[in-house]
Design a protein around this motif. Structure first.
Motif, PDB file in Angstrom:
ATOM      1  N   SER A  11       0.842  -1.173  -0.030  1.00 24.53           N
ATOM      2  CA  SER A  11       0.025  -0.088   0.098  1.00 24.53           C
ATOM      3  C   SER A  11       0.986   1.002  -0.089  1.00 24.53           C
ATOM      4  O   SER A  11       1.919   1.233   0.539  1.00 24.53           O
ATOM      5  N   ASN A  12       0.138   2.364  -0.436  1.00 22.53           N
ATOM      6  CA  ASN A  12       1.029   3.415  -0.540  1.00 22.53           C
ATOM      7  C   ASN A  12       1.123   4.229   0.630  1.00 22.53           C
ATOM      8  O   ASN A  12       0.418   3.859   1.628  1.00 22.53           O
ATOM      9  N   TRP A  13       1.773   5.418   0.817  1.00 25.39           N
ATOM     10  CA  TRP A  13       2.189   6.283   1.868  1.00 25.39           C
ATOM     11  C   TRP A  13       0.618   6.893   2.549  1.00 25.39           C
ATOM     12  O   TRP A  13       0.347   6.744   3.733  1.00 25.39           O
ATOM     13  N   SER A  14      -0.083   7.459   1.748  1.00 21.57           N
ATOM     14  CA  SER A  14      -1.298   8.072   2.134  1.00 21.57           C
ATOM     15  C   SER A  14      -2.464   7.083   2.589  1.00 21.57           C
ATOM     16  O   SER A  14      -3.333   7.246   3.002  1.00 21.57           O
ATOM     17  N   GLY A  15      -2.071   5.710   2.073  1.00 22.95           N
ATOM     18  CA  GLY A  15      -3.302   4.513   2.319  1.00 22.95           C
ATOM     19  C   GLY A  15      -4.317   4.812   1.209  1.00 22.95           C
ATOM     20  O   GLY A  15      -5.322   3.908   1.345  1.00 22.95           O
ATOM     21  N   SER A  16      -4.280   5.439   0.202  1.00 24.07           N
ATOM     22  CA  SER A  16      -5.264   5.420  -0.792  1.00 24.07           C
ATOM     23  C   SER A  16      -5.188   4.668  -1.851  1.00 24.07           C
ATOM     24  O   SER A  16      -6.116   4.339  -2.633  1.00 24.07           O
ATOM     25  N   VAL A  17      -3.919   3.626  -1.867  1.00 21.61           N
ATOM     26  CA  VAL A  17      -3.691   2.541  -2.894  1.00 21.61           C
ATOM     27  C   VAL A  17      -3.171   1.536  -2.197  1.00 21.61           C
ATOM     28  O   VAL A  17      -2.362   1.529  -1.453  1.00 21.61           O
ATOM     29  N   SER A  18      -3.943   0.240  -2.555  1.00 14.53           N
ATOM     30  CA  SER A  18      -3.159  -1.015  -2.096  1.00 14.53           C
ATOM     31  C   SER A  18      -3.390  -2.164  -3.215  1.00 14.53           C
ATOM     32  O   SER A  18      -4.213  -1.934  -4.021  1.00 14.53           O
ATOM     33  N   CYS A  19      -2.876  -3.030  -3.076  1.00 13.87           N
ATOM     34  CA  CYS A  19      -2.919  -4.187  -3.986  1.00 13.87           C
ATOM     35  C   CYS A  19      -2.291  -5.564  -3.354  1.00 13.87           C
ATOM     36  O   CYS A  19      -1.676  -5.459  -2.267  1.00 13.87           O
ATOM     37  N   ARG A  20      -2.781  -6.565  -3.977  1.00 12.57           N
ATOM     38  CA  ARG A  20      -2.233  -7.999  -3.426  1.00 12.57           C
ATOM     39  C   ARG A  20      -1.434  -8.608  -4.671  1.00 12.57           C
ATOM     40  O   ARG A  20      -2.083  -9.338  -5.533  1.00 12.57           O
ATOM     41  N   PRO A  21      -0.112  -8.358  -5.161  1.00 10.03           N
ATOM     42  CA  PRO A  21       0.471  -8.811  -6.051  1.00 10.03           C
ATOM     43  C   PRO A  21       0.541 -10.488  -5.725  1.00 10.03           C
ATOM     44  O   PRO A  21       0.468 -10.794  -4.738  1.00 10.03           O
ATOM     45  N   VAL A  22       0.755 -11.207  -7.022  1.00  6.36           N
ATOM     46  CA  VAL A  22       1.295 -12.640  -6.904  1.00  6.36           C
ATOM     47  C   VAL A  22       2.628 -12.838  -5.744  1.00  6.36           C
ATOM     48  O   VAL A  22       2.527 -13.782  -4.962  1.00  6.36           O
ATOM     49  N   ARG A  23       3.363 -12.018  -5.969  1.00  2.83           N
ATOM     50  CA  ARG A  23       4.633 -11.779  -5.110  1.00  2.83           C
ATOM     51  C   ARG A  23       5.267 -10.449  -5.220  1.00  2.83           C
ATOM     52  O   ARG A  23       5.061  -9.591  -6.081  1.00  2.83           O
ATOM     53  N   ALA A  24       5.976 -10.139  -3.839  1.00  2.00           N
ATOM     54  CA  ALA A  24       6.922  -8.974  -3.926  1.00  2.00           C
ATOM     55  C   ALA A  24       8.353  -9.495  -3.837  1.00  2.00           C
ATOM     56  O   ALA A  24       8.644 -10.338  -2.759  1.00  2.00           O
ATOM     57  N   GLU A  25       9.249  -9.091  -4.501  1.00  2.00           N
ATOM     58  CA  GLU A  25      10.576  -9.463  -4.355  1.00  2.00           C
ATOM     59  C   GLU A  25      11.571  -8.295  -4.242  1.00  2.00           C
ATOM     60  O   GLU A  25      11.268  -7.090  -4.783  1.00  2.00           O
ATOM     61  N   GLN A  26      12.632  -8.449  -3.479  1.00  2.00           N
ATOM     62  CA  GLN A  26      13.395  -7.410  -3.262  1.00  2.00           C
ATOM     63  C   GLN A  26      14.748  -7.848  -3.758  1.00  2.00           C
ATOM     64  O   GLN A  26      15.749  -8.226  -2.882  1.00  2.00           O
ATOM     65  N   PRO A  27      15.163  -7.549  -5.140  1.00  2.65           N
ATOM     66  CA  PRO A  27      16.357  -8.081  -5.763  1.00  2.65           C
ATOM     67  C   PRO A  27      17.661  -7.291  -5.252  1.00  2.65           C
ATOM     68  O   PRO A  27      17.578  -6.088  -4.837  1.00  2.65           O
ATOM     69  N   GLY A  28      18.844  -8.264  -4.547  1.00  2.00           N
ATOM     70  CA  GLY A  28      19.699  -7.276  -4.193  1.00  2.00           C
ATOM     71  C   GLY A  28      21.008  -6.959  -5.050  1.00  2.00           C
ATOM     72  O   GLY A  28      21.902  -6.104  -4.735  1.00  2.00           O
TER      73      GLY A  28
END
Ligand SMILES: Cc1cc2nc3c(=O)[nH]c(=O)nc-3n(C[C@H](O)[C@H](O)[C@H](O)COP(=O)(O)OP(=O)(O)OC[C@H]3O[C@@H](n4cnc5c(N)ncnc54)[C@H](O)[C@@H]3O)c2cc1C
Length: 397
Positions: A11-28
């Motif tokens: 979700s975004n900072w203001s709370g006005s947008v959220s989503c449920r992606p298949v996955r969230a990844e953090q490439p290094g």
């Protein structure tokens, strides 16, 4: 942020947008980012790269893969003679200020806050204020990004200026930016002065104030019809040279330009041709006073130099940006929808990260290089791997 497959949420900072992606990844690393994009291509999943979620629009929302910025941080290399640094895209701007000062360098300008990522700030054309100062993207002299095939592409002003003009402000629609090379300036100190005045006094002095100061902006408070004017100017003085002077500060630029915004809000901002700025503000002021007397959040008025990025809100014209705000806990859409036609009638271009209702059909009218951007976007992402529902309305409508 949960990260297990199928259970991720964002979700975004203001709370006005959220989503449920298949996955969230953090490439290094950049190689891991490229691998992520290739896997997403093979699985036919869309990819959206997230910054710190400080956009008010569903730019990051994805039902595919959300790329988190935390693994791509910090300065890669620097060149003191040319005053240039390569910075990884997930770097939060605040974390860049002191390391750059240690190298004797600074960004020529910053926006109102510094908690965005570099990648996020560039993608949306984030800017500060100052008639002679471009947006943050205008200091990008080269960029590296991963295209929809998972290939790393480097472009610079020397080898492919047109691609660089597309990548400087891309809304994340051309590829996933891994790093950018920034043209900096020697480290500098600023003297901040904040003055309260009547709105009429401010408007009378507006032209001279915007020309006199390196940075000038004002906030108009509708319920009292008064303004707070803020200016920043170069100085060689030290902070101690200003004991107890109310409304004044001196310090190094990254410590003085950004503010801390703790209260949540939503915001609409349009960039209008400089010459229409005062009339546009006058119309917004009149509309709020007569139709929205309950709004207490300020209207912000800033200036921005022209640049040549294809989708920059200041493309080809000296610009004034005007923004309206509403408290994060209050409805904002009706208020913003009522004000938006005023901006549009003034030839305005909406901030890519802030609330607006424009689609490709409208946007192509206000961006003279619109089709050139589309050509490059399609070249690097023919299947629309980097688009989500919102970006499809922006670019494919
Ligand atoms: C309190 C507050 C103050 C603000 N002040 C200003 C201001 O003074 N001036 C101004 O112009 N704007 C301002 N903004 C807007 C803000 O700067 C932009 O919305 C900016 O994009 C936010 O950066 P982010 O890191 O949060 O990115 P996000 O909002 O997470 O993402 C924004 C866009 O960047 C893309 N993106 C992020 N990283 C990459 C990458 N590596 N590669 C490709 N695409 C990428 C995303 O896909 C998305 O399209 C403000 C917003 C808030 C909430």
């Amino acid at each position: 942020m949960a990260q297990s497959r199928g259970e991720a949420s964002w979700s975004n900072w203001s709370g006005s947008v959220s989503c449920r992606p298949v996955r969230a990844e953090q490439p290094g690393s950049e190689a891991a980012l490229a691998d992520l994009v290739r896997r997403a291509r093979d699985e036919k999943l869309s990819v959206r790269v997230a910054g710190t979620g400080h956009s008010f629009m569903p730019l990051v929302a994805s039902d595919g893969v959300v790329v988190l910025p935390g693994g791509l941080q910090g300065i890669e290399s620097h060149d003191r003679d040319r005053l240039q640094v390569w910075v990884r895209s997930g770097t939060v701007l605040h974390d860049l200020g002191d390391p750059l000062l240690e190298l004797g360098m600074a960004m020529a300008n910053l926006g109102d806050i510094d908690v965005q990522t570099l990648g996020g700030a560039l993608a949306t054309g984030t800017h500060g204020t100052g008639r002679t100062l471009g947006n943050l993207s205008s200091c990008v002299v080269a960029i590296r990004f991963v295209n929809a095939e998972g290939e790393v592409v480097t472009c610079s002003g020397e080898d492919d200026p047109e691609l660089l003009r597309a990548l400087r402000v891309s809304v994340g629609a051309v590829g996933a930016v891994s790093a950018a090379c920034l043209q900096l300036v020697p480290a500098y100190k600023l003297h901040e002065r904040i003055v309260r005045a009547s709105t009429d006094e401010c408007l009378e002095a507006l032209e001279s104030e915007t020309r006199r100061h390196r940075h000038f902006e004002f906030f108009w408070y509708p319920h009292v019809d008064r303004v707070e004017m803020k200016s920043l100017d170069l100085t060689d003085e030290e902070p101690d040279d200003l004991p107890d002077r109310k409304g004044e500060r001196i310090g190094w630029s990254p410590h003085i330009i950004p503010s801390v915004r703790e209260l949540k809000f939503n915001e609409m901002e349009y960039a209008v041709p400089e010459e229409h700025g005062p009339a546009c503000f006058a119309a917004v002021r009149e509309r709020i006073r007569t139709v929205h007397p309950d709004v207490v959040w300020p209207v912000e008025y800033r200036t921005l130099a022209s640049d040549d990025a294809l989708l920059s809100t200041a493309h080809g014209r000296p610009t004034v940006t005007i923004s309206v705000h509403q408290d994060g806990s209050l409805p904002f859409r009706d208020f913003f929808a009522d004000v938006e036609p005023i901006f549009w009638d003034c030839g305005g271009r909406p901030h890519w990260g802030k609330v607006h209702t424009r689609t490709a059909r409208d946007l192509r009218q206000v961006y003279p290089r619109w089709e050139d951007f589309q050509t490059l976007r399609e070249q690097h992402d023919p299947q629309g791997r980097f688009l989500n529902d919102h970006l499809r309305t922006l670019f494919l409508d």
